[in-house]
Design a protein around this motif. Structure first.
Motif, PDB file in Angstrom:
ATOM      1  N   ASP A  50     -12.055  -5.583  -0.935  1.00 31.17           N
ATOM      2  CA  ASP A  50     -11.038  -6.644  -0.949  1.00 31.17           C
ATOM      3  C   ASP A  50     -10.180  -6.627   0.315  1.00 31.17           C
ATOM      4  OD1 ASP A  50      -9.546  -4.375  -1.326  1.00 31.17           O
ATOM      5  OD2 ASP A  50      -8.427  -5.123  -3.057  1.00 31.17           O
ATOM      6  N   ASN A  51     -10.646  -5.922   1.349  1.00 31.26           N
ATOM      7  CA  ASN A  51      -9.900  -5.902   2.616  1.00 31.26           C
ATOM      8  C   ASN A  51     -10.866  -5.685   3.780  1.00 31.26           C
ATOM      9  OD1 ASN A  51      -9.772  -2.793   3.479  1.00 31.26           O
ATOM     10  ND2 ASN A  51      -9.632  -2.946   1.242  1.00 31.26           N
ATOM     11  N   LEU A  52     -10.499  -6.215   4.945  1.00 32.75           N
ATOM     12  CA  LEU A  52     -11.399  -6.209   6.097  1.00 32.75           C
ATOM     13  C   LEU A  52     -11.701  -4.806   6.642  1.00 32.75           C
ATOM     14  CD1 LEU A  52     -13.133  -7.855   7.989  1.00 32.75           C
ATOM     15  CD2 LEU A  52     -11.106  -8.282   9.410  1.00 32.75           C
ATOM     16  N   PRO A  53     -10.722  -3.890   6.762  1.00 36.34           N
ATOM     17  CA  PRO A  53     -11.054  -2.559   7.287  1.00 36.34           C
ATOM     18  C   PRO A  53     -12.173  -1.860   6.497  1.00 36.34           C
ATOM     19  CG  PRO A  53      -8.686  -2.855   7.307  1.00 36.34           C
ATOM     20  CD  PRO A  53      -9.256  -4.046   6.579  1.00 36.34           C
ATOM     21  N   GLU A  54     -12.143  -1.968   5.167  1.00 33.36           N
ATOM     22  CA  GLU A  54     -13.211  -1.346   4.368  1.00 33.36           C
ATOM     23  C   GLU A  54     -14.548  -2.052   4.563  1.00 33.36           C
ATOM     24  OE1 GLU A  54     -12.686   0.049   0.264  1.00 33.36           O
ATOM     25  OE2 GLU A  54     -10.532  -0.331   0.516  1.00 33.36           O
ATOM     26  N   ILE A  55     -14.505  -3.379   4.727  1.00 36.36           N
ATOM     27  CA  ILE A  55     -15.752  -4.120   4.959  1.00 36.36           C
ATOM     28  C   ILE A  55     -16.342  -3.716   6.307  1.00 36.36           C
ATOM     29  CG2 ILE A  55     -16.786  -6.412   5.234  1.00 36.36           C
ATOM     30  CD1 ILE A  55     -14.486  -7.488   3.426  1.00 36.36           C
ATOM     31  N   VAL A  56     -15.481  -3.565   7.310  1.00 36.13           N
ATOM     32  CA  VAL A  56     -15.933  -3.110   8.639  1.00 36.13           C
ATOM     33  C   VAL A  56     -16.604  -1.745   8.520  1.00 36.13           C
ATOM     34  CG1 VAL A  56     -15.110  -2.296  10.892  1.00 36.13           C
ATOM     35  CG2 VAL A  56     -14.284  -4.478   9.977  1.00 36.13           C
ATOM     36  N   ALA A  57     -15.994  -0.841   7.758  1.00 34.82           N
ATOM     37  CA  ALA A  57     -16.569   0.502   7.557  1.00 34.82           C
ATOM     38  C   ALA A  57     -17.915   0.424   6.847  1.00 34.82           C
ATOM     39  CB  ALA A  57     -15.596   1.369   6.766  1.00 34.82           C
ATOM     40  N   THR A  58     -18.035  -0.477   5.873  1.00 37.21           N
ATOM     41  CA  THR A  58     -19.313  -0.669   5.157  1.00 37.21           C
ATOM     42  C   THR A  58     -20.389  -1.127   6.128  1.00 37.21           C
ATOM     43  OG1 THR A  58     -18.213  -1.211   3.072  1.00 37.21           O
ATOM     44  CG2 THR A  58     -20.479  -1.990   3.341  1.00 37.21           C
ATOM     45  N   PHE A  59     -20.077  -2.113   6.961  1.00 36.85           N
ATOM     46  CA  PHE A  59     -21.051  -2.604   7.945  1.00 36.85           C
ATOM     47  C   PHE A  59     -21.475  -1.474   8.886  1.00 36.85           C
ATOM     48  CE2 PHE A  59     -21.589  -7.380   8.336  1.00 36.85           C
ATOM     49  CZ  PHE A  59     -21.201  -7.648   7.027  1.00 36.85           C
ATOM     50  N   GLU A  60     -20.494  -0.710   9.371  1.00 40.20           N
ATOM     51  CA  GLU A  60     -20.783   0.370  10.316  1.00 40.20           C
ATOM     52  C   GLU A  60     -21.698   1.419   9.694  1.00 40.20           C
ATOM     53  OE1 GLU A  60     -20.843   2.369  13.867  1.00 40.20           O
ATOM     54  OE2 GLU A  60     -20.009   0.370  13.483  1.00 40.20           O
ATOM     55  N   SER A  61     -21.512   1.681   8.394  1.00 37.45           N
ATOM     56  CA  SER A  61     -22.337   2.694   7.718  1.00 37.45           C
ATOM     57  C   SER A  61     -23.782   2.228   7.558  1.00 37.45           C
ATOM     58  CB  SER A  61     -21.744   3.026   6.346  1.00 37.45           C
ATOM     59  OG  SER A  61     -21.926   1.942   5.439  1.00 37.45           O
ATOM     60  N   ILE A  62     -24.007   0.923   7.618  1.00 42.98           N
ATOM     61  CA  ILE A  62     -25.356   0.369   7.428  1.00 42.98           C
ATOM     62  C   ILE A  62     -26.048   0.126   8.769  1.00 42.98           C
ATOM     63  CG2 ILE A  62     -26.628  -1.673   6.578  1.00 42.98           C
ATOM     64  CD1 ILE A  62     -24.397  -1.829   4.373  1.00 42.98           C
ATOM     65  N   GLU A  63     -25.277  -0.350   9.751  1.00 46.41           N
ATOM     66  CA  GLU A  63     -25.841  -0.618  11.087  1.00 46.41           C
ATOM     67  C   GLU A  63     -24.856  -0.101  12.130  1.00 46.41           C
ATOM     68  OE1 GLU A  63     -26.446  -4.473  13.925  1.00 46.41           O
ATOM     69  OE2 GLU A  63     -27.267  -4.679  11.901  1.00 46.41           O
ATOM     70  N   LYS A  64     -25.238   0.951  12.828  1.00 49.40           N
ATOM     71  CA  LYS A  64     -24.338   1.587  13.799  1.00 49.40           C
ATOM     72  C   LYS A  64     -23.918   0.583  14.866  1.00 49.40           C
ATOM     73  CE  LYS A  64     -23.829   5.885  16.422  1.00 49.40           C
ATOM     74  NZ  LYS A  64     -22.513   6.124  15.831  1.00 49.40           N
ATOM     75  N   SER A 101     -22.108  -2.052  14.308  1.00 49.90           N
ATOM     76  CA  SER A 101     -21.851  -3.387  13.750  1.00 49.90           C
ATOM     77  C   SER A 101     -20.406  -3.570  13.313  1.00 49.90           C
ATOM     78  CB  SER A 101     -22.785  -3.670  12.574  1.00 49.90           C
ATOM     79  OG  SER A 101     -22.473  -2.847  11.469  1.00 49.90           O
ATOM     80  N   GLY A 102     -19.679  -2.461  13.093  1.00 53.25           N
ATOM     81  CA  GLY A 102     -18.283  -2.579  12.676  1.00 53.25           C
ATOM     82  C   GLY A 102     -17.450  -3.273  13.735  1.00 53.25           C
ATOM     83  N   ALA A 103     -17.568  -2.818  14.988  1.00 51.03           N
ATOM     84  CA  ALA A 103     -16.815  -3.426  16.087  1.00 51.03           C
ATOM     85  C   ALA A 103     -17.253  -4.873  16.310  1.00 51.03           C
ATOM     86  CB  ALA A 103     -17.002  -2.614  17.362  1.00 51.03           C
ATOM     87  N   VAL A 104     -18.562  -5.129  16.165  1.00 50.66           N
ATOM     88  CA  VAL A 104     -19.072  -6.494  16.328  1.00 50.66           C
ATOM     89  C   VAL A 104     -18.495  -7.402  15.248  1.00 50.66           C
ATOM     90  CG1 VAL A 104     -21.160  -7.939  16.360  1.00 50.66           C
ATOM     91  CG2 VAL A 104     -21.204  -5.674  17.414  1.00 50.66           C
ATOM     92  N   LYS A 123     -27.779 -13.199  16.499  1.00 50.93           N
ATOM     93  CA  LYS A 123     -27.550 -12.667  17.849  1.00 50.93           C
ATOM     94  C   LYS A 123     -26.725 -11.391  17.785  1.00 50.93           C
ATOM     95  CE  LYS A 123     -27.394 -16.874  20.677  1.00 50.93           C
ATOM     96  NZ  LYS A 123     -26.414 -17.816  21.269  1.00 50.93           N
ATOM     97  N   LYS A 124     -25.832 -11.322  16.806  1.00 52.68           N
ATOM     98  CA  LYS A 124     -24.846 -10.239  16.754  1.00 52.68           C
ATOM     99  C   LYS A 124     -25.265  -9.066  15.870  1.00 52.68           C
ATOM    100  CE  LYS A 124     -20.760 -13.149  17.625  1.00 52.68           C
ATOM    101  NZ  LYS A 124     -21.416 -14.351  18.112  1.00 52.68           N
ATOM    102  N   PHE A 125     -26.071  -9.349  14.833  1.00 55.10           N
ATOM    103  CA  PHE A 125     -26.426  -8.311  13.860  1.00 55.10           C
ATOM    104  C   PHE A 125     -27.931  -8.240  13.702  1.00 55.10           C
ATOM    105  CE2 PHE A 125     -22.257 -10.001  12.920  1.00 55.10           C
ATOM    106  CZ  PHE A 125     -21.481  -8.861  12.771  1.00 55.10           C
ATOM    107  N   LYS A 126     -28.437  -7.044  13.431  1.00 57.33           N
ATOM    108  CA  LYS A 126     -29.887  -6.851  13.308  1.00 57.33           C
ATOM    109  C   LYS A 126     -30.309  -6.585  11.861  1.00 57.33           C
ATOM    110  CE  LYS A 126     -30.703  -7.335  17.659  1.00 57.33           C
ATOM    111  NZ  LYS A 126     -29.666  -8.353  17.790  1.00 57.33           N
TER     112      LYS A 126
END
Length: 491
Positions: A104-118, A120-123, A175-178
């Motif tokens: 329910d918040n963007l920082p945790e979603i960013v962390a989730t993305f990063e854990s799946i695709e290295k 991708s959090g910053a992207v 273009k941004k995510f794989k």
């Protein structure tokens, strides 16, 4: 100063309710006519055997649009209903007990993305900054324009983003995510706009901000709380409601709308405003007064229809969240089946909603209410046999993916599909969400709020501006009320 008029509004969906409130606030005498037994249009409520379901919209996104609506009347949403922020917002299932929870918040979603695709959090953070910028331009400005002229789209802000109107969401995200799972999660929100991500302009990434940035909310006892709230506000303002009122004809004299024929009785009014299906509304006029031909409607890209099942279970369901998306089959193939070939999908994606996870009043104690939705092509064949076949298709997968047997615990189920959308809402080809927001069906390129052939006849809702969805419906009601008031104002 606005000259007071009598206004007949056809239909009682969100756009009609919004327009009724604004017009009554301006001093007009407003009556809303609804063909069904209860108000709300597609947002009606179903109650059965102690279970309660929202029959239509179930996602409360863009809370700022609702806040802005009620603020226009000196009110707050909290004056009419209570909101709960969902945590997680939703889950997306990709395999057996394989799901991604969207926080329910963007920082945790960013962390989730990063854990799946290295990386991708910053992207994602950069992508969301652009999405937020687009949201602020769209929601604070563009969508509150009446679709009269192409110049409405030309501002200093949109000029800087012109390229985004000629690229598309799918291309940008890829273009941004794989990782295909992350791509599908980012492509999902634009499905609310009624078109494939590959046909939706990049600028509509503002839907991703609506998702990740603003969060997913739930009115305490369901979306019908919003309908009740708007009805209450309308009643306070003097609006009258008439149900079981099927409109048979719009009366026109000398190219001026003079009223409506309801259940065989002519009711005179100065203005007729239709929040019903636009195509259907024009069939209530004699042919010479219709602006859009059958050929025109047939050439439009319509949002999907849906096969819905409202289901009551006699036990609690495990391994689920309030909102759940089942993306364990081919996303692109299902989209092709809807938009390109107009056939029943072989392996459909589907959505499940379990309101009783959040709202204990939605089901008797110890039980679960649920609805399941399969997006379908509009105009498709609809039979009881096909409905039953597809119920078992999705339940086979639901039971497998969540690792439990549930069919034996079903107390009842009720289906709703294309034929019902036609029967209950006069929906063109049984579409569920209106006309898609593709590039060539955006803003001034959509059917107009004001009839070009009949004076004092206006339209609102998902087939005109701004487009599909509940927040756009509220905005549409505001836009048409402003056009009506402009016509009847004097110095």
């Amino acid at each position: 100063m606005i000259v007071s008029k009598t206004i007949a509004i056809i239909g009682s969906g969100f756009s009609s309710l919004a327009a009724a409130c604004y017009l009554a606030q301006s001093g007009h005498k407003v009556t809303v006519y609804e063909k069904n037994t209860s108000i709300g249009g597609r947002a009606r409520q179903l109650k059965r055997d102690g279970f309660t379901f929202d029959m239509g919209p179930s996602w409360y996104w863009m809370p700022d649009v609702f806040d802005r609506f009620f603020a226009d009347f000196g009110k707050k949403t909290t004056d009419y209903y209570e909101l709960i922020k969902l945590s997680p917002a939703y889950r997306v299932y990709f395999g057996i007990n394989q799901f991604i929870s969207i926080a329910d918040n963007l920082p945790e979603i960013v962390a989730t993305f990063e854990s799946i695709e290295k990386g991708s959090g910053a992207v994602l953070e950069q992508f969301m900054a652009e999405a937020r910028s687009n949201y602020e331009i769209a929601i604070k400005d563009l969508v509150y324009r009446p679709g009269v002229s192409p110049l409405e789209l030309i501002t200093l802000e949109t000029a800087k983003k012109v390229g985004q109107f000629f690229s598309n969401i799918s291309r940008d995200v890829r273009k941004k995510f794989k990782n295909e799972k992350l791509i599908q999660i980012l492509e999902f929100p634009v499905l609310f706009l009624g078109a494939k991500p590959s046909d939706t302009p990049s600028f509509y990434s503002f839907m991703n901000y609506a998702d990740f940035g603003l969060g997913t909310w739930h009115p305490k006892t369901g979306m019908f709380d919003v309908v009740r709230g708007m009805e209450s506000l309308a009643t306070e303002l003097g609006v009258q409601f008439v149900t079981n009122a099927a409109i048979e004809k719009i009366s026109v004299e000398n190219k001026i709308a003079k009223g409506i024929v309801v259940n065989g009785k002519t009711i005179y009014s100065d203005v007729v405003l239709s929040g019903a299906d636009y195509h259907h509304t024009e069939t209530l006029l004699e042919k010479q007064y219709r602006v859009y031909s059958e050929k025109y409607w047939d050439s439009r890209v319509f949002a999907p229809s849906s096969l819905l099942f409202y289901v009551g279970f006699n036990k609690k369901i495990e391994n689920i969240s309030h909102h759940a998306l089942f993306f364990d089959t081919d996303f692109n193939q299902h989209a092709k089946d809807i938009y390109d070939t107009s056939k029943w999908p072989v392996e459909p994606l589907f959505y499940a909603n379990f309101p009783s996870v959040t709202d204990p009043t939605a089901a008797p104690e110890g039980m679960e209410s649920a609805f399941f939705l399969i997006p379908l092509a509009p105009g498709i064949e609809d039979t009881e046999a096909l409905r039953e076949e597809y119920f078992h298709k999705i339940m086979d997968r639901f039971e497998l993916l969540t690792q439990q047997e549930v069919r034996k615990n079903i107390i009842f189920k009720q289906s709703f599909c294309k034929n019902d959308f036609v029967q209950d809402y006069n929906s063109y080809k049984g579409n569920a969400y209106g006309m898609a927001n593709t590039l060539l069906q955006t803003a001034f390129l959509r059917p107009k709020l004001k009839s070009k052939k009949v004076n004092n006849l206006f339209f609102t809702g998902q087939l005109t501006v701004p487009g599909p969805g509940v927040p756009p419906a509220l905005i549409s009601g505001k836009l048409v009320s402003e056009l009506i008031n402009k016509q009847f104002s004097k110095a």
